[in-house]
Design an enzyme around this catalytic site. Structure first.
Site, PDB file in Angstrom:
ATOM      1  N   CYS A 100      60.115  15.010 -32.020  1.00 26.25           N
ATOM      2  CA  CYS A 100      59.714  14.240 -33.193  1.00 26.25           C
ATOM      3  C   CYS A 100      58.446  13.436 -32.896  1.00 26.25           C
ATOM      4  O   CYS A 100      57.551  13.344 -33.728  1.00 26.25           O
ATOM      5  CB  CYS A 100      60.859  13.320 -33.595  1.00 26.25           C
ATOM      6  SG  CYS A 100      60.500  12.339 -35.043  1.00 26.25           S
ATOM      7  N   CYS A 200      66.318  11.140 -34.578  1.00 27.95           N
ATOM      8  CA  CYS A 200      65.049  10.487 -34.813  1.00 27.95           C
ATOM      9  C   CYS A 200      64.689  10.495 -36.298  1.00 27.95           C
ATOM     10  O   CYS A 200      64.445  11.541 -36.878  1.00 27.95           O
ATOM     11  CB  CYS A 200      64.005  11.246 -33.998  1.00 27.95           C
ATOM     12  SG  CYS A 200      62.351  11.027 -34.558  1.00 27.95           S
TER      13      CYS A 200
END
Length: 395
Positions: A100, A200
């Site tokens: 991410c 995330c």
């Protein structure tokens, strides 16, 4: 005034990061990333991103900075979620947080920030950045956060020099209690807010449930392997070259059902990972069972008793060249080179003494001490002192 776009997540860390930058005289803009709204994959009827974006908005309002929400759910699905499912199907365990940062926060998000004429992007990560000059060129260093309990440099182990050049980490020199104290003094709504434990930026997503909505359950068997099995009695063959010895030490044991006894059933090998002990639902063993291997081809899980089972430990791991990444490109090894480092194979693991060996086929990381649960698809990151200089995907 330099312009900084802060990724406001609705948590205390990014809130304080925005405030500190404002104090330092930057022109600050808050952006909230909306990374998920696929209602076909829900976890519960909670809608955490709404609550988070509201908190981010209230913080921006309090600080008097412009705020907007950007919808990155399409890119997030393509670059993170699809990749994760793909990896789990192959029996590997990806790390969505590292991805991410590399693919979303410091790529897609950074490009949006630059389109707003920003000079920098800032996040609430507990890590530090410094710069040095090497051969007349500016080199950016990624260093551990001052708070040992919270150091998040591992999650940024895939960043490049270009990404670091435009990144700021305003809270990297603070501890978590200090960050909360600043938030409380400023009367920010996020001061007491708990840290999110989910994926995330998706919010409170628990991985197994998330996976089960995409990867179909299929029943398989759980095998228990005895710690005294002959497969663990192997010694190094004589006359091996260094590369062959490292390959031998990095090699995974190939288990077959005949090597142990059936102790239970599971709903899909692709939901499980090495070193895991929860979620097996096997009763009647003297000690807890740990997963020592999964085989997604035959849909079999292999386990051993206790965290000290020999099937959990290996001394070396391999990284294919294509999955090797140097934050400090000037320190990259040439074929035949080796380098003593401190390395970790998961977040929060204390750094371990290791040596990197670069060969034509790829790189071996050889540890001084055997490591538990070296897991394919996860990232290994290596440091010199408090500086993270490179990382790679365990193959």
């Amino acid at each position: 005034m330099k312009r900084v776009v802060v990724g406001l997540s609705g948590g205390v860390d990014s809130s304080v990061a925005a405030y500190l930058l404002q104090q330092q005289g930057y022109e600050v803009i808050g952006l909230f990333m909306k990374n998920w709204h696929d209602d076909s994959v829900t976890i519960s009827n909670e809608c955490p991103w709404l609550e988070d974006s509201n908190d981010a908005l209230l913080v921006a309002d309090k600080l008097g900075i412009p705020f907007q929400t950007v919808d990155l759910s399409e890119q997030y699905k393509e670059k993170i979620v699809d990749y994760m499912f793909n990896e789990y199907e192959k029996g590997r365990t990806p790390n969505p947080d590292v991805l991410c940062n590399r693919e979303i926060k410091f790529d897609v998000f950074m490009k949006i920030a630059m389109s707003l004429d920003a000079d920098f992007v800032a996040t609430g990560h507990y890590c530090q950045k410094s710069e040095i000059e090497v051969a007349g060129k500016t080199i950016y260093q990624l260093k551990s956060g001052a708070d040992n309990n919270k150091d998040q440099s591992y999650f940024l182990c895939q960043l490049s020099q270009e990404q670091l050049a435009k990144a700021l980490f305003p809270i990297g020199n603070l501890t978590k209690p200090e960050v909360r104290e600043i938030a409380a003094q400023m009367d920010l709504i996020t001061a007491e807010k708990k840290d999110s434990q989910g994926l995330c930026f998706i919010g409170k997503v628990r991985l197994p449930e998330f996976l089960q909505q995409k990867l179909q359950p299929k029943e398989g068997i759980i095998i228990q392997i005895d710690k005294n099995h002959p497969v663990y009695q192997h010694s190094l063959p004589e006359g091996l070259s260094l590369e062959e010895r490292l390959a031998f030490e990095a090699n995974k044991i190939k288990y077959t059902p005949e090597m142990g006894k059936v102790v239970g059933k599971h709903q899909g090998a692709h939901y499980f990972t090495i070193g895991q002990r929860k979620g097996l639902n096997v009763g009647g063993t003297t000690d807890p069972l740990f997963i020592i291997a999964t085989d997604v081809t035959t849909n079999t899980i292999y386990t051993g008793l206790t965290s000290q089972h020999p099937g959990l430990f290996r001394k070396a791991l391999f990284i294919a060249n294509a999955e090797l990444h140097w934050v400090r490109t000037d320190l990259a090894l040439a074929n035949g080179d080796s380098l003593e480092v401190m390395a970790r194979i998961r977040y929060r693991q204390p750094l371990q003494k290791a040596t990197l060996y670069q060969f034509e086929s790829g790189m071996y990381v050889a540890f001084d001490e055997s490591q538990s649960a070296i897991t394919e698809g996860q990232f290994v990151a290596w440091h010199i002192g408090d500086e993270l200089i490179g990382s790679g995907v365990i193959s």
